[in-house]
Design a protein around this motif. Structure first.
Motif, PDB file in Angstrom:
ATOM      1  N   ALA A 110       0.890  -1.127  -0.005  1.00  0.00           N
ATOM      2  CA  ALA A 110      -0.111   0.251  -0.047  1.00  0.00           C
ATOM      3  C   ALA A 110       0.853   1.235  -0.007  1.00  0.00           C
ATOM      4  O   ALA A 110       0.633   2.308  -0.641  1.00  0.00           O
ATOM      5  CB  ALA A 110      -0.896   0.128   1.157  1.00  0.00           C
ATOM      6  N   SER A 111       1.948   1.194   0.720  1.00  0.00           N
ATOM      7  CA  SER A 111       2.772   2.272   0.844  1.00  0.00           C
ATOM      8  C   SER A 111       3.554   2.503  -0.468  1.00  0.00           C
ATOM      9  O   SER A 111       3.654   3.683  -1.015  1.00  0.00           O
ATOM     10  CB  SER A 111       4.042   2.200   1.735  1.00  0.00           C
ATOM     11  OG  SER A 111       4.881   3.337   2.064  1.00  0.00           O
ATOM     12  N   MET A 112       3.967   1.405  -1.164  1.00  0.00           N
ATOM     13  CA  MET A 112       4.536   1.729  -2.606  1.00  0.00           C
ATOM     14  C   MET A 112       3.330   2.361  -3.632  1.00  0.00           C
ATOM     15  O   MET A 112       3.802   3.015  -4.468  1.00  0.00           O
ATOM     16  CB  MET A 112       5.212   0.348  -2.871  1.00  0.00           C
ATOM     17  CG  MET A 112       5.859   0.329  -4.238  1.00  0.00           C
ATOM     18  SD  MET A 112       7.452   1.245  -3.952  1.00  0.00           S
ATOM     19  CE  MET A 112       7.822   1.750  -5.695  1.00  0.00           C
ATOM     20  N   GLN A 113       2.190   1.945  -3.529  1.00  0.00           N
ATOM     21  CA  GLN A 113       0.967   2.239  -4.332  1.00  0.00           C
ATOM     22  C   GLN A 113       0.899   3.816  -4.047  1.00  0.00           C
ATOM     23  O   GLN A 113       0.915   4.631  -5.157  1.00  0.00           O
ATOM     24  CB  GLN A 113       0.068   1.491  -4.197  1.00  0.00           C
ATOM     25  CG  GLN A 113      -1.391   2.045  -5.272  1.00  0.00           C
ATOM     26  CD  GLN A 113      -0.911   1.957  -6.461  1.00  0.00           C
ATOM     27  OE1 GLN A 113      -0.398   0.733  -6.899  1.00  0.00           O
ATOM     28  NE2 GLN A 113      -1.228   2.619  -7.326  1.00  0.00           N
ATOM     29  N   TRP A 114       1.266   4.289  -2.799  1.00  0.00           N
ATOM     30  CA  TRP A 114       0.971   5.659  -2.648  1.00  0.00           C
ATOM     31  C   TRP A 114       2.358   6.451  -3.160  1.00  0.00           C
ATOM     32  O   TRP A 114       1.818   7.451  -3.822  1.00  0.00           O
ATOM     33  CB  TRP A 114       0.923   5.831  -0.977  1.00  0.00           C
ATOM     34  CG  TRP A 114       0.818   7.277  -0.662  1.00  0.00           C
ATOM     35  CD1 TRP A 114      -0.340   8.117  -0.796  1.00  0.00           C
ATOM     36  CD2 TRP A 114       1.982   7.948   0.502  1.00  0.00           C
ATOM     37  NE1 TRP A 114      -0.075   9.448  -0.478  1.00  0.00           N
ATOM     38  CE2 TRP A 114       1.321   9.357   0.463  1.00  0.00           C
ATOM     39  CE3 TRP A 114       3.001   7.513   1.019  1.00  0.00           C
ATOM     40  CZ2 TRP A 114       1.936   9.992   1.303  1.00  0.00           C
ATOM     41  CZ3 TRP A 114       3.429   8.439   1.703  1.00  0.00           C
ATOM     42  CH2 TRP A 114       3.193   9.800   1.925  1.00  0.00           C
ATOM     43  N   ALA A 115       3.334   5.963  -2.999  1.00  0.00           N
ATOM     44  CA  ALA A 115       4.414   6.523  -3.712  1.00  0.00           C
ATOM     45  C   ALA A 115       4.270   6.687  -5.213  1.00  0.00           C
ATOM     46  O   ALA A 115       4.531   7.689  -5.603  1.00  0.00           O
ATOM     47  CB  ALA A 115       5.720   5.630  -3.414  1.00  0.00           C
ATOM     48  N   TYR A 116       3.752   5.429  -5.845  1.00  0.00           N
ATOM     49  CA  TYR A 116       3.612   5.810  -7.235  1.00  0.00           C
ATOM     50  C   TYR A 116       2.439   6.884  -7.563  1.00  0.00           C
ATOM     51  O   TYR A 116       2.803   7.523  -8.549  1.00  0.00           O
ATOM     52  CB  TYR A 116       3.242   4.273  -7.996  1.00  0.00           C
ATOM     53  CG  TYR A 116       2.957   4.433  -9.123  1.00  0.00           C
ATOM     54  CD1 TYR A 116       3.778   4.543 -10.148  1.00  0.00           C
ATOM     55  CD2 TYR A 116       1.779   4.221  -9.611  1.00  0.00           C
ATOM     56  CE1 TYR A 116       3.641   4.344 -11.719  1.00  0.00           C
ATOM     57  CE2 TYR A 116       1.316   4.330 -10.957  1.00  0.00           C
ATOM     58  CZ  TYR A 116       2.399   4.546 -11.820  1.00  0.00           C
ATOM     59  OH  TYR A 116       1.908   4.375 -13.237  1.00  0.00           O
ATOM     60  N   ALA A 117       1.366   6.793  -6.882  1.00  0.00           N
ATOM     61  CA  ALA A 117       0.406   7.857  -7.224  1.00  0.00           C
ATOM     62  C   ALA A 117       0.857   9.264  -6.776  1.00  0.00           C
ATOM     63  O   ALA A 117       0.702  10.112  -7.488  1.00  0.00           O
ATOM     64  CB  ALA A 117      -0.746   7.477  -6.214  1.00  0.00           C
ATOM     65  N   SER A 118       1.807   9.369  -5.827  1.00  0.00           N
ATOM     66  CA  SER A 118       2.404  10.722  -5.641  1.00  0.00           C
ATOM     67  C   SER A 118       3.370  10.895  -6.624  1.00  0.00           C
ATOM     68  O   SER A 118       3.509  12.008  -6.852  1.00  0.00           O
ATOM     69  CB  SER A 118       3.296  10.691  -4.308  1.00  0.00           C
ATOM     70  OG  SER A 118       2.158  10.228  -3.203  1.00  0.00           O
ATOM     71  N   ALA A 119       4.046  10.084  -7.210  1.00  0.00           N
ATOM     72  CA  ALA A 119       5.133  10.256  -8.443  1.00  0.00           C
ATOM     73  C   ALA A 119       4.141  10.929  -9.678  1.00  0.00           C
ATOM     74  O   ALA A 119       4.834  11.797 -10.407  1.00  0.00           O
ATOM     75  CB  ALA A 119       5.989   9.113  -8.738  1.00  0.00           C
ATOM     76  N   ARG A 120       3.029  10.284  -9.897  1.00  0.00           N
ATOM     77  CA  ARG A 120       2.273  10.851 -10.861  1.00  0.00           C
ATOM     78  C   ARG A 120       1.646  12.087 -10.728  1.00  0.00           C
ATOM     79  O   ARG A 120       1.548  12.858 -11.817  1.00  0.00           O
ATOM     80  CB  ARG A 120       1.166   9.847 -10.894  1.00  0.00           C
ATOM     81  CG  ARG A 120       1.192   8.489 -11.576  1.00  0.00           C
ATOM     82  CD  ARG A 120       0.138   7.534 -11.566  1.00  0.00           C
ATOM     83  NE  ARG A 120      -0.921   8.208 -12.484  1.00  0.00           N
ATOM     84  CZ  ARG A 120      -1.196   7.509 -13.630  1.00  0.00           C
ATOM     85  NH1 ARG A 120      -0.863   6.234 -14.021  1.00  0.00           N
ATOM     86  NH2 ARG A 120      -2.414   8.292 -14.516  1.00  0.00           N
ATOM     87  N   LYS A 121       1.661  12.662  -9.526  1.00  0.00           N
ATOM     88  CA  LYS A 121       1.346  14.078  -9.345  1.00  0.00           C
ATOM     89  C   LYS A 121       2.665  14.988  -9.105  1.00  0.00           C
ATOM     90  O   LYS A 121       2.237  16.251  -8.360  1.00  0.00           O
ATOM     91  CB  LYS A 121       0.400  14.120  -8.091  1.00  0.00           C
ATOM     92  CG  LYS A 121      -0.984  13.360  -8.262  1.00  0.00           C
ATOM     93  CD  LYS A 121      -1.599  13.237  -7.137  1.00  0.00           C
ATOM     94  CE  LYS A 121      -3.178  12.330  -7.173  1.00  0.00           C
ATOM     95  NZ  LYS A 121      -3.697  12.358  -5.715  1.00  0.00           N
ATOM     96  N   ASP A 122       3.809  14.499  -9.219  1.00  0.00           N
ATOM     97  CA  ASP A 122       5.036  15.128  -9.193  1.00  0.00           C
ATOM     98  C   ASP A 122       5.251  15.827  -7.397  1.00  0.00           C
ATOM     99  O   ASP A 122       5.543  16.626  -7.219  1.00  0.00           O
ATOM    100  CB  ASP A 122       5.234  16.419  -9.602  1.00  0.00           C
ATOM    101  CG  ASP A 122       5.557  16.127 -11.279  1.00  0.00           C
ATOM    102  OD1 ASP A 122       6.114  15.231 -11.408  1.00  0.00           O
ATOM    103  OD2 ASP A 122       4.994  16.871 -12.181  1.00  0.00           O
TER     104      ASP A 122
END
Length: 195
Positions: free
Chosen positions: A71-83
């Motif tokens: 779940a934490s990794m998914q949050w990191a990926y979603a955050s990368a998509r938003k810079d």
């Protein structure tokens, strides 16, 4: 065909980067390996001389840890998509720490198995216990490779090489990490239902 267009302009492909294709092939080969292990487990169990034992409670805790890490990794990926690079760093660091905690937890689970007289080899060993050690050990090996992958991507994040226009590395790391988490949950449920 317009003379200004080249053949490559007209070619239609999957739209996947070659590194993503390689990762999917790697995941497929790991799935096949664990399918063979779990099939062998079922066949060997049905042959007799199979010792029943309770799985350590620590494996449930480890399952929760790996799910939180995913779940934490998914949050990191979603955050990368938003810079949102600060959140990417936080999410990936948490994923790494939880991944390491999972490995430490698996080590202690080995100790719990030994404390319950379940051994990998030797005079007191039984195939049922040996299979559990193999499944846990091979998964742990792949998890170490996943942690190395996450560490490499985290270094790229720290160097500002991951952002909304450069998502391949974090996307691949997220896919592999989710796969490893899902694989562990499958193995845990398999062992719960078939031991």
């Amino acid at each position: 065909m317009n003379p200004s267009e080249t053949l490559s302009d007209k070619e239609v492909g999957l739209g996947w980067h070659p590194k993503r294709v390689l990762l999917i092939l790697l995941i497929f080969s790991i799935v096949m390996m664990f399918a063979a292990f779990t099939s062998g487990y079922i066949v060997r169990r049905d042959e007799g001389n199979w010792r029943e034992f309770d799985l350590p409670f620590s494996l449930l805790i480890n399952s929760i840890i790996i799910a939180l890490s995913s779940a934490s990794m998914q949050w990191a990926y979603a955050s990368a998509r938003k810079d949102e690079i600060g959140r990417v760093k936080t999410g990936m660091t948490v994923a790494l720490v939880l991944g390491l905690a999972f490995l430490v937890g698996q080590y202690y689970s080995f100790g719990d198995l030994v404390a319950g007289n379940t051994y990998f080899g030797g005079a007191d060993a039984n195939p049922s216990g040996s299979f559990v050690y193999v499944l846990m050990g091979v998964h742990a090996f792949h998890l170490v490779t996943g942690l190395v992958f996450l560490a490499i991507v985290l270094r790229r994040v720290l160097n500002y090489q991951v952002h909304s226009r450069a998502l391949l590395s974090i996307g691949n790391a997220t896919l592999y990490w989710h796969f490893l988490g899902g694989l562990w949950l499958y193995l845990y449920l398999f062992l719960l239902l078939n031991h």
